[in-house]
Design a protein around this motif. Structure first.
Motif, PDB file in Angstrom:
ATOM      1  N   MET A  76       0.837  -1.202   0.000  1.00 22.89           N
ATOM      2  CA  MET A  76       0.000   0.000   0.000  1.00 22.89           C
ATOM      3  C   MET A  76       0.873   1.253   0.000  1.00 22.89           C
ATOM      4  N   ARG A  77       1.899   1.239   0.856  1.00 24.91           N
ATOM      5  CA  ARG A  77       2.804   2.384   0.929  1.00 24.91           C
ATOM      6  C   ARG A  77       3.445   2.642  -0.437  1.00 24.91           C
ATOM      7  N   GLU A  78       3.897   1.598  -1.090  1.00 30.61           N
ATOM      8  CA  GLU A  78       4.524   1.755  -2.406  1.00 30.61           C
ATOM      9  C   GLU A  78       3.532   2.280  -3.435  1.00 30.61           C
ATOM     10  N   SER A  97       2.563   7.288   7.443  1.00 22.31           N
ATOM     11  CA  SER A  97       1.625   6.702   8.412  1.00 22.31           C
ATOM     12  C   SER A  97       1.452   5.204   8.170  1.00 22.31           C
ATOM     13  N   ILE A  98       1.351   4.808   6.911  1.00 24.08           N
ATOM     14  CA  ILE A  98       1.223   3.388   6.579  1.00 24.08           C
ATOM     15  C   ILE A  98       2.485   2.642   7.018  1.00 24.08           C
ATOM     16  N   ASP A  99       3.637   3.246   6.793  1.00 21.59           N
ATOM     17  CA  ASP A  99       4.903   2.644   7.224  1.00 21.59           C
ATOM     18  C   ASP A  99       4.917   2.459   8.741  1.00 21.59           C
ATOM     19  N   ARG A 123      -7.441   2.904   4.607  1.00 23.01           N
ATOM     20  CA  ARG A 123      -8.081   4.218   4.576  1.00 23.01           C
ATOM     21  C   ARG A 123      -7.090   5.308   4.161  1.00 23.01           C
ATOM     22  N   ARG A 124      -5.855   5.209   4.667  1.00 24.87           N
ATOM     23  CA  ARG A 124      -4.825   6.202   4.335  1.00 24.87           C
ATOM     24  C   ARG A 124      -4.434   6.109   2.866  1.00 24.87           C
ATOM     25  N   SER A 125      -4.525   4.915   2.285  1.00 26.85           N
ATOM     26  CA  SER A 125      -4.072   4.754   0.904  1.00 26.85           C
ATOM     27  C   SER A 125      -5.169   4.987  -0.128  1.00 26.85           C
TER      28      SER A 125
END
Length: 153
Positions: A76-78, A97-99, A123-125
């Motif tokens: 997701m972060r990527e 935040s995801i990290d 939700r963040r992504s």
């Protein structure tokens, strides 16, 4: 191998995967099963029994699930970093935040808490991966770019 979203695989790749006994699972953009490609020799009853044994042990099951969730969060972060503009401070904050959520996975004590971390990361992504104008078929909805996802509780 698990492929998520809009991807393309060549016929030679699929033949090589089948010859080597590598299953290929295609998931939709929402995570639903699209297809599963497997050679006839990949079904191993001993592996299936081992999977059931792990599933019956809550501690081992949580450990396996934590590994999957960590991988999902890092993916997701990527995806956020790939889709966002370098100047998009909010998207970069989402990636951080995801990290941070991925770093917390190892300290989780139960499956519900693990699912909560995964949900918060999703939700963040969502804004970047759904609303970012770089992706085909996306666009800013009425009410502003972040309202499409940020309005969810």
């Amino acid at each position: 191998m698990i492929c998520y979203g809009r991807i393309s695989l060549t016929t030679p790749f699929l033949h090589q995967a089948a010859e080597r006994g590598i299953e290929v699972v295609l998931l939709t953009e929402t995570g639903g099963l699209g297809a599963r490609l497997a050679s006839p020799t990949t079904s191993d009853p001993q592996i299936r029994r081992a999977q059931y044994t792990v599933a019956d042990n809550p501690a081992r099951s949580l450990l396996v699930a934590a590994g999957f969730v960590t991988g999902k969060l890092l993916n997701m972060r990527e995806a956020v970093l790939r889709a966002a503009d370098a100047e998009d401070a909010e998207a970069l904050d989402d990636a951080r935040s995801i990290d941070s959520l991925a770093d917390r996975v190892s300290a989780v004590d139960d499956a519900h808490e693990l699912l909560g971390l995964e949900g918060r990361a999703a939700r963040r992504s969502l804004y970047v991966t759904i609303c970012c104008s770089k992706w085909p078929g996306s666009g800013v909805p009425a009410g502003g770019p972040r309202r499409c996802v940020r309005g969810f509780p």
